[in-house]
Scaffold this motif. Structure first.
Motif: not given
Lengths: 252, 252
Positions: B4, B6, B25, B76, B109
Motif C-alpha cells: 500500500k 499513501t 496515515a 507513505a 490512497v
C-alpha cells in the motif's frame, strides 16, 4: 474593539478532514453560526450557543454573526469545505463592507479547509495535477452567459475544471448545456468525474467520458471534475482506473 | 498484492493544518518517503524508516516508494500542501503507468491537504471567493508559450488566479513577463497578493496593485494570487485591508 469572528472550514464530510486549527477555533467560540447541516457536524459544547440558518440566507447569517461579535464575543461561523471557495468568507466580507463602521474594527480570522474538489480529486487519482480552474455553475449571482463564456475559455486554455453548485431544482437543464458546450471544445473521451457526498458515508464516485456525461447524474451535493484534453486513465486489475492529468503539458 | 502507498498532503507549514486523516496515515506507515524539508516536518517514529530525496527527483522518488510498497509494505509519501495540486500525486500515477504491471495491483490512497492558495487566500480575505484558476508558472514541464496563452485566456474569462512555482533561478524574468501580459488584459488596480511561507513562522504577506507587481517580489516559496477585475479591498482602521472577490459577478 475586542470582538472576534472566525470563519471555519470544516472540510468535506466527517471529522477526519477537520484540521487542528479548525478544532481549536471551534473550541474557543462562545457561539457558532452556520447552515444547519454544517452545524450538525460540530459536536455540542456546554455553554456554546448555536445558531442554525437556511442555506439561502448567507448575508443575513454573516450579519448576525458580525453583530454578535461586535458585542465583544468570540464567534465562529462554520462553512463546508474551505470558507474561501464558494462559501462563507466572501459573504462575511461583503457584510463587513456594507455594514456599520464598527464591524471593520473586529478581528476576522479565516481558517482554511479541504475544499470539495481536492477530496474528489484525491479519491479519483490526480485529475487536477496540472493547471485547473474552479467554476460555480449557479446563475443565482451571475448571468448564465458568463458561465458559458468561462467554460469555453477554460477549455481553450487547457484547464481541467471543477464545478461547484452544478444543478438545482430551479435550473435542471443548465448542466446539460454546460456539457454540450464542452463537447464542442474538447475531445469526447475527456474523463468526467461526478463526486457526490465525498467524505461522507454515502459517498459515490462515478467517472465516464464527456460524450456520456449528463446533467441528471449530479445534484447539489455533487462536485464535478472535467479533465483537460491531456487527462488520462490508468487501468488497474480489480481496482477502479486512476484518473490523472500529467504534469507535462503543451503538446497541443 | 498486499502493498500500500499513501500519498499524504501535509498542508502548508506547521501541524495546525495537518488533518486527522493525514496524521493517522503517517502513524500507520512503515516507511516515509519525501522531499527533505517536508520529511523534516514529520515527527520521528520508532521503527519507521525515512527516505529523503531532492526536490527535482519526483519520478525517481515515486518509483522508489512504489517498489518498496510492492514488497508488501505500507509506505507513505509526503507532499507539501495538497498532493493533487502541483505535487506528488500525479508523479506517483505517472510512475505507476510507466512501471511494472505489479504496481497497478498496489493499494493507492491519496490524502488531501490544505493547498497553498487556500492558506494565502484565508490570510488575505477571500480573493478566491468566485471563479478562479491555478497555474504553475514553471516551464520545466510545459513550453512558456502555453503559460502565456493560459494567462491571457484566464484574464479574459474573469478568473482570479493563483500562481504556483512563480520563479526559479533558471528563469528570473518570466514572472515579470507574466505581469506584463496581465497588465494588457486587466485594470492596473487589480490586487496582487504575494504570500510567502504562509503557515510558517517566517510567513509574509504583501498586497499591492497589479501596476506595481514585480517579479523580484517572489521566490519559489511564494504563492501569488492575482484578483479578477471585480476583486476589491475593504479598508480597516488599524488592520490590513481585506481582499475579496464578490460572489456576484458579470457586470462586465
Amino acid at each position: 474593539m475586542s470582538g472576534k469572528l472566525t470563519v471555519i472550514g470544516l472540510g468535506p464530510g466527517d471529522t477526519r478532514f477537520l484540521t487542528p486549527e479548525a478544532s481549536a477555533a471551534l473550541e474557543a467560540a462562545e457561539a457558532v453560526y452556520g447552515y444547519g447541516p454544517y452545524l450538525d457536524r460540530v459536536p455540542a459544547r456546554a455553554g456554546q450557543a448555536r445558531h442554525a440558518s437556511d442555506n439561502r440566507e448567507e448575508l443575513d447569517r454573516a450579519g448576525a454573526a458580525l453583530a454578535h461579535a461586535a458585542t465583544g464575543a468570540t464567534v465562529a461561523m462554520v462553512s463546508g469545505g474551505d470558507p474561501g471557495v464558494f462559501a462563507m468568507a466572501a459573504a462575511v466580507i461583503e457584510a463587513i463592507e456594507a455594514g456599520p463602521a464598527e464591524w471593520r474594527g473586529l478581528e476576522l480570522v479565516i481558517v482554511p479547509g479541504i475544499t470539495a474538489m481536492l477530496a474528489v480529486a484525491a479519491k479519483s487519482g490526480a485529475p487536477l495535477g496540472h493547471d485547473f480552474c474552479a467554476i460555480s455553475l449557479s446563475d443565482n449571482l451571475k448571468p448564465w452567459e458568463v458561465v458559458e463564456k468561462r467554460l469555453r475559455l477554460a477549455a481553450q486554455a487547457g484547464f481541467a475544471m471543477a464545478f461547484y453548485n452544478p444543478v438545482s431544482r430551479a435550473r435542471p437543464h443548465q448542466l446539460d448545456t454546460a456539457f454540450d458546450i464542452l463537447r464542442e471544445e474538447l475531445p469526447d473521451t475527456v474523463p468526467v468525474i461526478f463526486g457526490r457526498a465525498v467524505g461522507r458515508p454515502d459517498e459515490r464516485l462515478r467517472t465516464l467520458p464527456l460524450a456520456h456525461a449528463r446533467g441528471h447524474m449530479a445534484d447539489m451535493a455533487t462536485c464535478i471534475i472535467v479533465g483537460s484534453a491531456e487527462t488520462r486513465l490508468v487501468e488497474r486489475p480489480g481496482r477502479p482506473a486512476l484518473v490523472y492529468t500529467p504534469r507535462r503539458a503543451g503538446d497541443e
